[in-house]
Design a protein around this motif. Structure first.
Motif, short mmCIF file in Angstrom:
data_model
loop_
_atom_site.label_atom_id
_atom_site.label_comp_id
_atom_site.label_asym_id
_atom_site.label_seq_id
_atom_site.Cartn_x
_atom_site.Cartn_y
_atom_site.Cartn_z
N LYS A 1 0.81 -1.16 -0.08
CA LYS A 1 0.00 0.07 0.06
C LYS A 1 0.79 1.24 -0.06
O LYS A 1 0.45 2.40 -0.19
CB LYS A 1 -1.09 -0.11 1.19
CG LYS A 1 -0.29 0.46 2.43
CD LYS A 1 -1.31 0.31 3.55
CE LYS A 1 -1.00 0.91 4.86
NZ LYS A 1 -1.58 0.89 6.01
N GLU A 2 1.90 1.34 0.44
CA GLU A 2 3.07 2.38 0.55
C GLU A 2 3.12 2.80 -1.02
O GLU A 2 3.28 4.25 -1.08
CB GLU A 2 4.49 1.96 0.97
CG GLU A 2 4.27 1.71 2.43
CD GLU A 2 5.51 1.11 3.05
OE1 GLU A 2 6.67 0.82 2.32
OE2 GLU A 2 5.89 0.86 4.20
N LYS A 3 2.78 2.29 -1.99
CA LYS A 3 3.03 2.61 -3.45
C LYS A 3 2.10 3.23 -3.79
O LYS A 3 1.99 4.20 -5.06
CB LYS A 3 3.17 1.29 -4.44
CG LYS A 3 4.49 0.38 -3.96
CD LYS A 3 4.51 -0.88 -4.90
CE LYS A 3 5.34 -1.78 -4.45
NZ LYS A 3 5.32 -2.87 -5.21
N TYR A 4 0.65 3.33 -3.19
CA TYR A 4 -0.53 4.22 -3.72
C TYR A 4 -0.90 4.99 -2.71
O TYR A 4 -0.80 4.99 -1.34
CB TYR A 4 -1.46 2.87 -3.94
CG TYR A 4 -1.23 1.62 -4.63
CD1 TYR A 4 -1.19 1.66 -5.93
CD2 TYR A 4 -0.70 0.56 -4.15
CE1 TYR A 4 -0.70 0.90 -6.90
CE2 TYR A 4 -0.14 -0.61 -5.01
CZ TYR A 4 -0.19 -0.36 -6.19
OH TYR A 4 0.19 -1.53 -7.13
N ASP A 5 -1.68 6.16 -3.23
CA ASP A 5 -2.37 6.92 -2.49
C ASP A 5 -3.80 6.46 -2.59
O ASP A 5 -4.55 6.21 -3.47
CB ASP A 5 -2.57 8.55 -3.21
CG ASP A 5 -3.49 9.51 -2.39
OD1 ASP A 5 -3.59 9.06 -1.31
OD2 ASP A 5 -3.66 10.15 -3.21
N MET A 6 -4.37 5.72 -1.51
CA MET A 6 -5.67 4.77 -1.64
C MET A 6 -6.23 4.91 -0.52
O MET A 6 -5.91 5.45 0.72
CB MET A 6 -5.04 3.46 -1.99
CG MET A 6 -4.15 2.99 -0.93
SD MET A 6 -3.93 1.27 -1.01
CE MET A 6 -5.27 0.46 0.00
N MET A 7 -7.58 4.49 -0.64
CA MET A 7 -8.51 4.40 0.61
C MET A 7 -8.00 3.12 1.62
O MET A 7 -7.56 2.21 0.92
CB MET A 7 -9.79 4.09 -0.03
CG MET A 7 -10.77 3.76 1.23
SD MET A 7 -12.49 3.51 0.40
CE MET A 7 -12.57 1.96 -0.16
N ILE A 8 -7.84 3.36 2.68
CA ILE A 8 -7.57 2.41 3.55
C ILE A 8 -8.47 1.60 4.04
O ILE A 8 -9.52 2.33 4.54
CB ILE A 8 -6.51 2.77 4.65
CG1 ILE A 8 -5.31 3.73 4.24
CG2 ILE A 8 -6.14 1.76 5.53
CD1 ILE A 8 -4.41 2.87 3.37
#
Length: 104
Positions: free
Chosen positions: A58-65
């Motif tokens: 997830k560190e690679k993405y700007d995402m909803m957690i």
């Protein structure tokens, strides 16, 4: 309802089973349905490795957690539409279900 596409993360070599979540009485726009990803690992240790894998990926993405629930060898990602600092629509139901999965 089971879904084929969605938040399809391969975690510690495990794919999830993905479902949409809604009340049967609600007529909701399909783009506003919340989703759940359920991972069943071979062991509790494998589940912990799966969570480590997710945290690295997830560190690679700007995402909803997602809201993450864990019990024994099962990990559930609840992709709620609400911000993490707000109560999610079905959070009490997920908390109750995970509590029942935990062995006493």
């Amino acid at each position: 309802m089971a879904v084929e596409d969605g938040n399809d993360w391969l975690l510690n070599n495990n794919k999830s089973n993905n479902f949409t979540v809604d009340s049967p009485n609600e007529n909701i726009d399909p783009t506003k349905l919340e989703q759940v990803s359920i991972y069943v690992f071979e062991s509790e240790h494998a589940r912990k490795k799966g969570l480590e894998d997710f945290n690295k990926q997830k560190e690679k993405y700007d995402m909803m957690i997602p809201r993450i629930y864990e019990a024994e060898n099962v990990m559930v990602f609840y992709w709620a539409l609400d911000d993490l600092d707000q109560p999610a629509k079905y959070e009490p139901q997920f908390q109750k279900a995970i509590k029942k999965l935990k062995l006493e």
